[in-house]
Motif scaffolding. Structure first.
Motif, PDB file in Angstrom:
ATOM      1  N   UNK A   1       9.850  -2.517  10.886  1.00  0.00           N
ATOM      2  CA  UNK A   1       9.004  -2.469  12.088  1.00  0.00           C
ATOM      3  C   UNK A   1       9.813  -2.792  13.328  1.00  0.00           C
ATOM      4  N   UNK A   2      10.793  -3.676  13.199  1.00  0.00           N
ATOM      5  CA  UNK A   2      11.645  -4.012  14.341  1.00  0.00           C
ATOM      6  C   UNK A   2      12.636  -2.878  14.629  1.00  0.00           C
TER       7      UNK A   2
ATOM      8  N   UNK B   1      14.301 -10.413   3.113  1.00  0.00           N
ATOM      9  CA  UNK B   1      13.029  -9.928   2.600  1.00  0.00           C
ATOM     10  C   UNK B   1      11.893 -10.807   3.049  1.00  0.00           C
ATOM     11  N   UNK B   2      10.694 -10.226   3.030  1.00  0.00           N
ATOM     12  CA  UNK B   2       9.496 -10.906   3.518  1.00  0.00           C
ATOM     13  C   UNK B   2       8.501 -11.115   2.388  1.00  0.00           C
TER      14      UNK B   2
ATOM     15  N   UNK C   1       6.593 -19.835   8.551  1.00  0.00           N
ATOM     16  CA  UNK C   1       5.605 -20.328   9.504  1.00  0.00           C
ATOM     17  C   UNK C   1       4.919 -21.560   8.936  1.00  0.00           C
ATOM     18  N   UNK C   2       4.788 -22.602   9.744  1.00  0.00           N
ATOM     19  CA  UNK C   2       4.228 -23.844   9.233  1.00  0.00           C
ATOM     20  C   UNK C   2       2.732 -23.755   8.978  1.00  0.00           C
TER      21      UNK C   2
ATOM     22  N   UNK D   1       2.697 -20.887  13.629  1.00  0.00           N
ATOM     23  CA  UNK D   1       2.795 -19.502  13.167  1.00  0.00           C
ATOM     24  C   UNK D   1       2.425 -19.426  11.692  1.00  0.00           C
ATOM     25  N   UNK D   2       1.851 -18.294  11.295  1.00  0.00           N
ATOM     26  CA  UNK D   2       1.403 -18.100   9.936  1.00  0.00           C
ATOM     27  C   UNK D   2       2.345 -17.234   9.127  1.00  0.00           C
ATOM     28  N   UNK D   3       1.752 -16.476   8.193  1.00  0.00           N
ATOM     29  CA  UNK D   3       2.547 -15.698   7.241  1.00  0.00           C
ATOM     30  C   UNK D   3       3.374 -14.616   7.922  1.00  0.00           C
ATOM     31  N   UNK D   4       2.895 -14.106   9.060  1.00  0.00           N
ATOM     32  CA  UNK D   4       3.582 -12.997   9.722  1.00  0.00           C
ATOM     33  C   UNK D   4       4.648 -13.454  10.708  1.00  0.00           C
ATOM     34  N   UNK D   5       5.292 -14.570  10.421  1.00  0.00           N
ATOM     35  CA  UNK D   5       6.350 -15.034  11.337  1.00  0.00           C
ATOM     36  C   UNK D   5       7.536 -14.085  11.381  1.00  0.00           C
ATOM     37  N   UNK D   6       7.533 -13.041  10.523  1.00  0.00           N
ATOM     38  CA  UNK D   6       8.610 -12.058  10.570  1.00  0.00           C
ATOM     39  C   UNK D   6       8.750 -11.437  11.952  1.00  0.00           C
ATOM     40  N   UNK D   7       7.659 -11.386  12.717  1.00  0.00           N
ATOM     41  CA  UNK D   7       7.742 -10.823  14.064  1.00  0.00           C
ATOM     42  C   UNK D   7       8.729 -11.609  14.916  1.00  0.00           C
ATOM     43  N   UNK D   8       8.727 -12.923  14.747  1.00  0.00           N
ATOM     44  CA  UNK D   8       9.649 -13.790  15.476  1.00  0.00           C
ATOM     45  C   UNK D   8      11.056 -13.699  14.894  1.00  0.00           C
TER      46      UNK D   8
END
Length: 452
Positions: free
Chosen positions: A62-63, A114-115, A161-162, A194-201
């Motif tokens: 996505x990035x 990996x995520x 994400x915590x 941040x939650x499970x989708x911290x991959x954006x960061x």
């Protein structure tokens, strides 16, 4: 009946089938002799299936979809429905083999990330085939702490994400502790709010890719070539100043647990496991005076020009009193850094020019005794102060300026979550010369979460 010990030695052919996405830099030329670094990305469970669009919407793909000049080849295999990555290692390795055979890929600079489900796959694939990867970066997942025994030589940067309600951040904490226990080079970054989708960061942070390029499977080769993220971007006509490669000697330390009291990773309300980080008081004057005198020549390389009167006991008394008054007025906060065990003053961190109203911002500055430089102390201290700024002072944004050649200081900030935003030309007079500074900033993650 006596059991007999026998062995079968027979080759079995296996047909494999797996879709994958491949991203190649726009400047890739087959006729060129340049070999490219490669990142292998393992998706989460939401990407399983036969439609590759499912893996374009998350994580690294996505990035990369929005990056015109990403200086890595990126491959993202797709795991079939109902399967997990630990059952598809043959397919993934076959894809790597095929790419290395037909594309200009540097086998010493293959990185694995990996995520979620893919993060678990990262740990298993790296444990089973550590020779194939130079460094790993699992995101929002976890791994068996037993992996650490076989991965003590594998550099790892772990992200979580915590507020992850899908896979708790403790899963990453456990494997990070196990890696640290065997002496591995490991970094754990926990994102508060941040939650499970911290991959954006994670995948938007250029610091991760700089960190990847600091590592190669062959240390001798890395010492010989050592291409950095900045150099890779320069080849793509990004007009940015060339910077020296950062020393690899700086030890990595723990990302703080953003909670009160003692944390599972050794952070305390008054500092870290190794350091006390507390606001300056008049009792610090004598130690501060000795600290400034000892490091006068060292600090002149990085600090604004100082008058001779600065190096007097009277000026240090006045300096401390100004700092105490400024903290009471909510305009500046000066923290002293001491070794927790010895009590030795080794540095300081300042939150300066605090702005309230619609800005809620401050600038951060720091210094450390030359004898303690490069040991990870400043990384710990800066992270603690950033936590204090966001959680206690409720700031929205913290900015910093670092000279481009000061790679150690840039790494300190990037590991604390700061991101580069630009270059300020000739903006600070240091040791008689006007110096450029890289501008970096970090925004309170809780504010970012609220906006989203």
């Amino acid at each position: 009946m006596n059991g007999q010990e026998l062995r079968i030695d027979k080759q079995i052919l296996k047909t494999i089938r797996m879709k994958y996405l491949l991203y190649v830099p726009s400047t890739y030329e087959e006729s060129d002799s340049k070999k490219w670094p490669l990142i292998l990305y393992l998706h989460g469970a939401g990407g399983n299936g036969t439609q590759t669009d499912a893996i374009r919407r998350e994580g690294l793909p996505a990035h990369v979809e929005n990056e015109r000049n990403f200086p890595f080849i990126v491959v993202a295999p797709q795991c079939p429905l109902g399967a997990f990555w630990n059952t598809r290692e043959d397919e993934v390795l076959a894809i790597l083999d095929e790419l290395e055979e037909h594309w200009l890929i540097d086998p010493d600079r293959v990185y694995l990330t990996g995520f979620s489900m893919g993060a678990y796959g990262v740990w298993q694939l790296a444990e089973h085939h550590p020779e194939r990867f130079a460094a790993i970066a699992p995101v929002s997942g976890g791994g068996d702490p037993a992996h650490a025994r076989k991965l003590k030589d594998m550099p790892a940067w772990i992200f979580h994400g915590m507020d992850d309600q899908v896979i708790g951040s403790t899963e990453s904490e456990k494997i990070a502790e196990a890696m640290r226990g065997v002496g591995a080079e490991v970094e754990l970054t926990l994102y508060p709010g941040m939650g499970h989708d911290c991959w954006k960061k994670v995948y938007a942070n250029e610091g991760l890719y700089r960190w990847f390029l600091e590592h190669a499977s062959s240390p001798q080769r890395m010492a010989r070539t050592g291409e950095t993220w900045m150099e890779a971007y320069q080849e793509m006509d990004h007009h940015q100043p060339q910077q020296e490669k950062e020393s690899l000697d700086e030890s990595l330390s723990t990302r703080p647990e953003w909670a009160n009291g003692e944390s599972a990773l050794g952070l305390y309300h008054d500092g870290t496991e190794r350091l006390r980080v507390e606001l300056v008081s008049e009792s610090d004057v004598s130690d501060l005076f000795a600290h400034e005198l000892k490091n006068k020549a060292f600090f002149l390389q990085f600090t604004a020009t100082r008058e001779d009167s600065f190096y007097t006991y009277e000026e240090q008394v006045a300096r401390v009193r100004r700092s105490v008054d400024a903290a009471a007025a909510d305009t500046r906060y000066s923290f002293m850094i001491r070794e927790r065990q010895s009590g030795q003053l080794i540095g300081g961190v300042d939150l300066m020019d605090v702005k309230r109203g619609s800005l809620q911002s401050a600038w951060i500055g720091y210094s450390i005794d030359g004898d303690y430089n490069g040991k990870g102390y400043m990384t710990e201290a800066v992270r603690f102060v950033v936590r204090h700024a966001f959680e206690v002072l409720a700031l929205h944004r913290i900015e910093a300026g670092v000279m481009p050649h000061n790679q150690g200081s840039l790494r300190v900030l990037e590991k604390a979550g700061f991101e580069r935003e630009g270059l300020c030309r000739r903006n600070v007079n240091i040791n008689g010369r006007w110096q450029d500074h890289v501008l970096l900033a970090i925004v309170n993650p809780k504010d970012m979460a609220e906006e989203e």
